[in-house]
Write a protein that holds these residues in place. Sequence first.
Motif, mmCIF file in Angstrom:
data_model
loop_
_atom_site.group_PDB
_atom_site.id
_atom_site.type_symbol
_atom_site.label_atom_id
_atom_site.label_comp_id
_atom_site.label_asym_id
_atom_site.label_seq_id
_atom_site.Cartn_x
_atom_site.Cartn_y
_atom_site.Cartn_z
ATOM 1 N N GLU A 43 0.780 4.048 -3.444
ATOM 2 C CA GLU A 43 0.393 5.455 -3.516
ATOM 3 C C GLU A 43 1.470 6.282 -4.225
ATOM 4 O OE1 GLU A 43 -1.082 9.179 -0.683
ATOM 5 O OE2 GLU A 43 -0.420 7.291 0.243
ATOM 6 N N SER A 44 2.718 6.031 -3.878
ATOM 7 C CA SER A 44 3.816 6.752 -4.514
ATOM 8 C C SER A 44 3.917 6.405 -5.994
ATOM 9 C CB SER A 44 5.136 6.423 -3.802
ATOM 10 O OG SER A 44 6.232 6.985 -4.497
ATOM 11 N N MET A 83 -6.732 3.553 0.010
ATOM 12 C CA MET A 83 -6.308 3.869 -1.350
ATOM 13 C C MET A 83 -7.517 4.067 -2.261
ATOM 14 S SD MET A 83 -3.898 4.541 -3.394
ATOM 15 C CE MET A 83 -2.507 4.142 -2.338
ATOM 16 N N HIS A 111 5.798 11.353 -5.799
ATOM 17 C CA HIS A 111 6.102 11.994 -4.520
ATOM 18 C C HIS A 111 7.119 13.108 -4.715
ATOM 19 C CE1 HIS A 111 9.215 8.662 -4.559
ATOM 20 N NE2 HIS A 111 9.974 9.742 -4.402
ATOM 21 N N VAL A 137 2.621 12.636 -3.314
ATOM 22 C CA VAL A 137 2.816 12.416 -1.877
ATOM 23 C C VAL A 137 3.823 13.450 -1.356
ATOM 24 C CG1 VAL A 137 3.602 10.808 -0.103
ATOM 25 C CG2 VAL A 137 2.346 9.953 -2.104
ATOM 26 N N LYS A 174 -8.602 7.669 -2.260
ATOM 27 C CA LYS A 174 -7.727 8.526 -3.065
ATOM 28 C C LYS A 174 -7.951 8.315 -4.560
ATOM 29 C CE LYS A 174 -4.354 8.611 0.659
ATOM 30 N NZ LYS A 174 -3.057 8.155 1.178
ATOM 31 N N GLU A 185 0.804 -1.221 0.000
ATOM 32 C CA GLU A 185 0.000 0.000 0.000
ATOM 33 C C GLU A 185 0.840 1.275 0.000
ATOM 34 O OE1 GLU A 185 -3.526 2.210 2.570
ATOM 35 O OE2 GLU A 185 -2.846 0.206 3.125
#
Length: 453
Positions: free
Chosen positions: A208-209, A250, A214, A266, A253, A204
Amino acid sequence: MTKNILIADDEKNMIWAIKRALKDENYSIFSAADGEEAVKQVKSKNLQLVLLDLRMPKMDGMEALKEIKKINADLPVIMITAHGTMESAVEAMKIGALDYISKPFDVDELKIQIRKAIDVGDMSRQIEFLTEELQNATGKIIIGDSHKMKEILEMVNRVSKSNATILITGESGTGKELIANAIHYSSDRSNKPYIKVNCGALPEGLLESELFGHEKGAFTGAIERKIGRFERADEGTIFLDEIGEISLAMQVKLLRVLQEKEIERVGGTETIKIDTRVIAATNKDLLEMVEKGEFREDLYYRLNVIPIELPPLRERKEDIVSLVDYFLDKYCKEIGRNKMEISKNALDYLIDYKWKGNIRELENIIERLVILNQKGKIEKTDLPKDILYQEQANTDFTLPTEGINLEEVEQSLIRQALESTDYNQSKAAKLLGITRHTLIYRMDKYKIDSNKE
């Protein structure tokens, strides 16, 4: 574009009548007085439709139809029949005629039949083009002449021109990624980035990255700015495979990205607008996950704008012969040997097998057979034991001498499956060996309530 139609009939009055009926349509019309001339014109002209009389001199309509189909199997042919020749019309349709009109004909009905026939021809050419384009772009090809696969390819052809979000569902190994490839490479975004993400393969924190990027210093190890995959796919397509594996956090988002068409890296504060077409895929039942609270309902509907469900291989057995032939050719070429044959007996076993791993399982088995087989032909004895001994697990049903009502039996089995699974549709569908969507369709057909009574 003007469509070219050939009318083949030895009656000049009939040709005149059809031309007159179509005078206000955007067609270029050619004529032939016998079957031989019709065949010659099919060879020399770019035709979109042939109207072919059954009774003609030199070569009758049936023989002409056979020759036309040898020249161009996809060219639509409508037979012109007279009273009393219905049996011949049915026979012609078995050979490959698309439809028939009877003399005397209704003008409006004739126009409708012609438009439908030309649309069918156009769709066949589009599917052929799409398949070739996909193979050229990805080095892979979608194999399938079954009705189900043709419907899916028609759907791909329609939706590829839109920007709508697409959710591809189906068991593992059914070819979800190939369909996603087909949609991208036949779309207006085909020359733009195509980014793939296996959501189930990334933890996880890293996911996201990977998706959103990021900023430098956002977390330990973030020594420089990273552009995420959504941003890299701007103006192109992002394929989110195994979408059912992402966490609820997630999902929130991702929902915002789909709603607002924007992302934030991020550790960043800048809002970045993106124009990215989203295709998602899963082998899970997302609706069941929604019911259990494991998947957000609002995200499900955002993803499921256009659903494409791929059938398992056991529901498209008519494609197995073509798939076997393709994989034999592929792997024989890879190891530099002449193409191998497969016996009918061995092929019958492959057709009867359940294929829990679907096309991927079939491909792996063919690759293994090609590598290990020292002969030029695959026999039944060369097949893996689980395929050879599958019949021991099969149950034979004997038809009662008095016969049965098939619909009543089907309704009874559906009710039993639902009751034994406490009306869990996914589990009931698995017991019946069908997909959940197929079960829902049949429950609706028989008016079976989805809840316990």
